[in-house]
Write a protein that holds these residues in place. Structure first.
Motif, short mmCIF file in Angstrom:
data_model
loop_
_atom_site.label_atom_id
_atom_site.label_comp_id
_atom_site.label_asym_id
_atom_site.label_seq_id
_atom_site.Cartn_x
_atom_site.Cartn_y
_atom_site.Cartn_z
N THR A 55 0.84 -1.19 0.00
CA THR A 55 0.00 0.00 0.00
C THR A 55 0.88 1.24 0.00
N GLY A 56 0.26 2.37 -0.25
CA GLY A 56 0.99 3.64 -0.25
C GLY A 56 1.97 3.72 -1.41
N LYS A 96 -0.38 1.37 5.19
CA LYS A 96 0.33 0.89 6.37
C LYS A 96 1.81 1.28 6.34
N ASN A 97 2.48 1.07 7.47
CA ASN A 97 3.85 1.55 7.65
C ASN A 97 4.93 0.49 7.40
N ALA A 98 4.56 -0.69 6.95
CA ALA A 98 5.52 -1.77 6.63
C ALA A 98 6.39 -2.15 7.82
N ALA A 99 5.85 -2.00 9.03
CA ALA A 99 6.57 -2.38 10.25
C ALA A 99 5.67 -3.28 11.08
N GLY A 150 2.03 -9.93 12.76
CA GLY A 150 2.11 -9.67 11.33
C GLY A 150 1.21 -8.54 10.86
N GLN A 151 0.82 -7.67 11.80
CA GLN A 151 -0.03 -6.54 11.45
C GLN A 151 0.76 -5.24 11.56
N CYS A 152 0.53 -4.35 10.61
CA CYS A 152 1.23 -3.07 10.57
C CYS A 152 0.32 -1.93 11.00
N GLY A 153 0.92 -0.87 11.49
CA GLY A 153 0.17 0.31 11.87
C GLY A 153 -0.14 1.20 10.68
#
Length: 295
Positions: A88-89, A120-123, A128-131
């Motif tokens: 995304t992004g 999402k922030n890829a972190a 396995g979920q990103c902020g």
């Protein structure tokens, strides 16, 4: 003059911000496993299903681990979480899948690929979920293409026959009629699926029609359309219709699903279905393609 200076400063700031945003754009290679699982759920660095994590398997590779046992619908959130994280992004993804991982990505795109996704922030956290990155959203995911090794989106006759454990929820999904009716296989959101079909089938060949990799027949690994399987082979076999390369209709007139193209057909019958813990079998062909082209 002051207003012009302010506008100039704001314009410069916007240009810098745009350069920073572009600089942070990243490509990722996502690997989605098949039946039996093997990797820790939510741990995108665990490649135990595939082989040594040191292998070159595309830029910034991530292992999208699901349990390979329960229904596709029950485990698909793990795939969507990874797609949200990395695709995304400004970020884009190359996708590689094996076996029932073909069902997972097809299900994701057909049923959720037109939905609003938060950028999402890829972190990822331990699950396995990103902020969320900045509160913005987009429609679907940024996917360049999908490589499919021994794809099971058309199901397997081994599930039909009861050769696999019938109390395993995923096995019911892998029945040919069920897999083909699970979602609209033509609706890939215009993402290309490149199919790699193995033909080194021996042990179960009497159950699988046409050419097979010991678990999946060509009708599935070749992306052949329709509500049921069929018998498809290499051109050297005179006793069934040819699985054609590319997007062309197969011998006998059966088409492939939309946006499905056969990139590799195992004319030498050298590749079976299994990774053997070392990126082996038909997966080796996809890994080589990811290494060469997922950059």
């Amino acid at each position: 003059m002051a207003n012009r200076r302010v506008r100039g400063v704001l314009l410069a700031a916007a240009v810098v911000a745009g350069m920073v945003a572009v600089a942070h754009a990243t490509n990722y290679s996502l690997w989605i496993n098949g039946r039996t699982g093997g990797g820790q759920l939510g741990n995108h660095a665990d490649f135990s299903y595939w082989g040594p994590a040191s292998a070159n398997a595309g830029v910034n590779k991530k292992s999208v681990n699901w349990d390979g046992y329960n229904h596709v619908s029950d485990q698909n959130y793990l795939v969507r979480d990874a797609l949200d994280c990395y695709c995304t992004g400004q970020n884009w993804c190359y996708i590689a899948v094996h076996s029932a991982g073909n069902l997972q990505i097809g299900y994701s795109l057909a049923l959720y690929g037109g939905s609003a996704r938060m950028v999402k922030n890829a972190a990822p956290n331990a699950q396995g979920q990103c902020g969320n990155l900045d509160g913005s959203s987009q429609t679907g995911w940024n996917i360049k293409w999908v490589d499919v090794a021994g794809g099971a989106a058309g199901g397997s006759e081994l599930a039909n026959s009861g050769d696999w454990a019938l109390d395993e929820p995923l096995v019911s999904d892998l029945k040919t009629s069920t897999a083909r009716a699970m979602y609209d296989h033509n609706n890939t959101r215009a993402k290309w699926f490149y199919m790699y079909a193995g033909a080194n089938g021996t042990l179960y060949s009497f159950l699988l029609p046409g050419q097979d990799d010991e678990a999946i027949a060509y009708h599935s690994s070749g992306g052949v359309s329709g509500s049921s399987g069929g018998s498809f082979c290499n051109p050297s076999d005179w006793f069934c219709n040819d699985l054609t390369l590319g997007t062309a209709k197969n011998e006998g007139g059966r088409a492939k699903w939309s946006y499905h193209s056969v990139a590799f057909r195992d004319g030498s019958e050298a590749y079976n279905h299994y990774t053997n813990g070392n990126w082996a079998g038909i997966v080796s062909k996809v890994r080589a393609d990811m290494e060469a082209n997922a950059k």
